[in-house]
Design a protein around this motif. Sequence first.
Motif, PDB file in Angstrom:
ATOM      1  N   GLU A  24      56.093 101.631 -41.854  1.00  0.00           N
ATOM      2  CA  GLU A  24      54.888 101.187 -41.142  1.00  0.00           C
ATOM      3  C   GLU A  24      55.248 100.134 -40.091  1.00  0.00           C
ATOM      4  N   PHE A  25      56.084  99.174 -40.483  1.00  0.00           N
ATOM      5  CA  PHE A  25      56.477  98.115 -39.544  1.00  0.00           C
ATOM      6  C   PHE A  25      57.356  98.659 -38.430  1.00  0.00           C
ATOM      7  N   SER A  26      58.222  99.605 -38.771  1.00  0.00           N
ATOM      8  CA  SER A  26      59.151 100.166 -37.781  1.00  0.00           C
ATOM      9  C   SER A  26      58.414 100.820 -36.621  1.00  0.00           C
ATOM     10  N   ASP A  64      61.767  96.154 -33.947  1.00  0.00           N
ATOM     11  CA  ASP A  64      63.230  96.255 -34.019  1.00  0.00           C
ATOM     12  C   ASP A  64      63.936  95.058 -33.380  1.00  0.00           C
ATOM     13  N   ARG A  65      63.226  94.275 -32.562  1.00  0.00           N
ATOM     14  CA  ARG A  65      63.843  93.106 -31.920  1.00  0.00           C
ATOM     15  C   ARG A  65      63.696  91.832 -32.748  1.00  0.00           C
ATOM     16  N   LEU A  66      62.932  91.909 -33.861  1.00  0.00           N
ATOM     17  CA  LEU A  66      62.724  90.724 -34.698  1.00  0.00           C
ATOM     18  C   LEU A  66      63.985  90.427 -35.501  1.00  0.00           C
ATOM     19  N   THR A  67      64.157  89.155 -35.831  1.00  0.00           N
ATOM     20  CA  THR A  67      65.283  88.788 -36.692  1.00  0.00           C
ATOM     21  C   THR A  67      65.003  89.294 -38.107  1.00  0.00           C
ATOM     22  N   GLN A  68      66.066  89.432 -38.894  1.00  0.00           N
ATOM     23  CA  GLN A  68      65.898  89.909 -40.271  1.00  0.00           C
ATOM     24  C   GLN A  68      65.029  88.948 -41.073  1.00  0.00           C
ATOM     25  N   ASP A  69      65.218  87.638 -40.841  1.00  0.00           N
ATOM     26  CA  ASP A  69      64.378  86.657 -41.542  1.00  0.00           C
ATOM     27  C   ASP A  69      62.899  86.866 -41.207  1.00  0.00           C
ATOM     28  N   TYR A  70      62.599  87.091 -39.933  1.00  0.00           N
ATOM     29  CA  TYR A  70      61.207  87.299 -39.514  1.00  0.00           C
ATOM     30  C   TYR A  70      60.663  88.596 -40.121  1.00  0.00           C
TER      31      TYR A  70
END
Length: 142
Positions: free
Chosen positions: A41-43, A49-55
């Motif tokens: 859903e988020f993808s 895809d440009r967000l950091t893994q933490d975000y």
Amino acid sequence: MASNKTDTAVIIDGKVYTLSGYESPDYVQKIATYLNGKTAEFSKMKGYDRLTQDYKNVLMQINIADDYFRTLEEANKAKEDIEAREKELYDLKHELVGTQMKLQGSESRVRELEKKAQEDEKKIIALETEKKTREEDQKKLH
């Protein structure tokens, strides 16, 4: 909850994890499927895809917490609805019992009145017979 600890291999976001616990493997797979659905859903979101893994992780945590609280609210509303329906059912049962008691009282009163009407009918017949007999006796005297 199962009584034996199990290890279950699941794939979450394309990575294999072995999860240990007391839940059934089917339940653990269901959780993994839920998480993969959220990730998918988020993808689809623009810029995800440009967000950091933490975000991404925080976004997932917030979304799961939102799902949890919405589900909890729905469960509480359902519980309140059930309680209201149970109270209504109790009230209806109480009303039914009261109505049945009134009906039984009315039926008893009807039986009493029918018995009285039969007795009165017998008295009327007896009085009419007596009247007829007197009239005949008076005719004989004249």
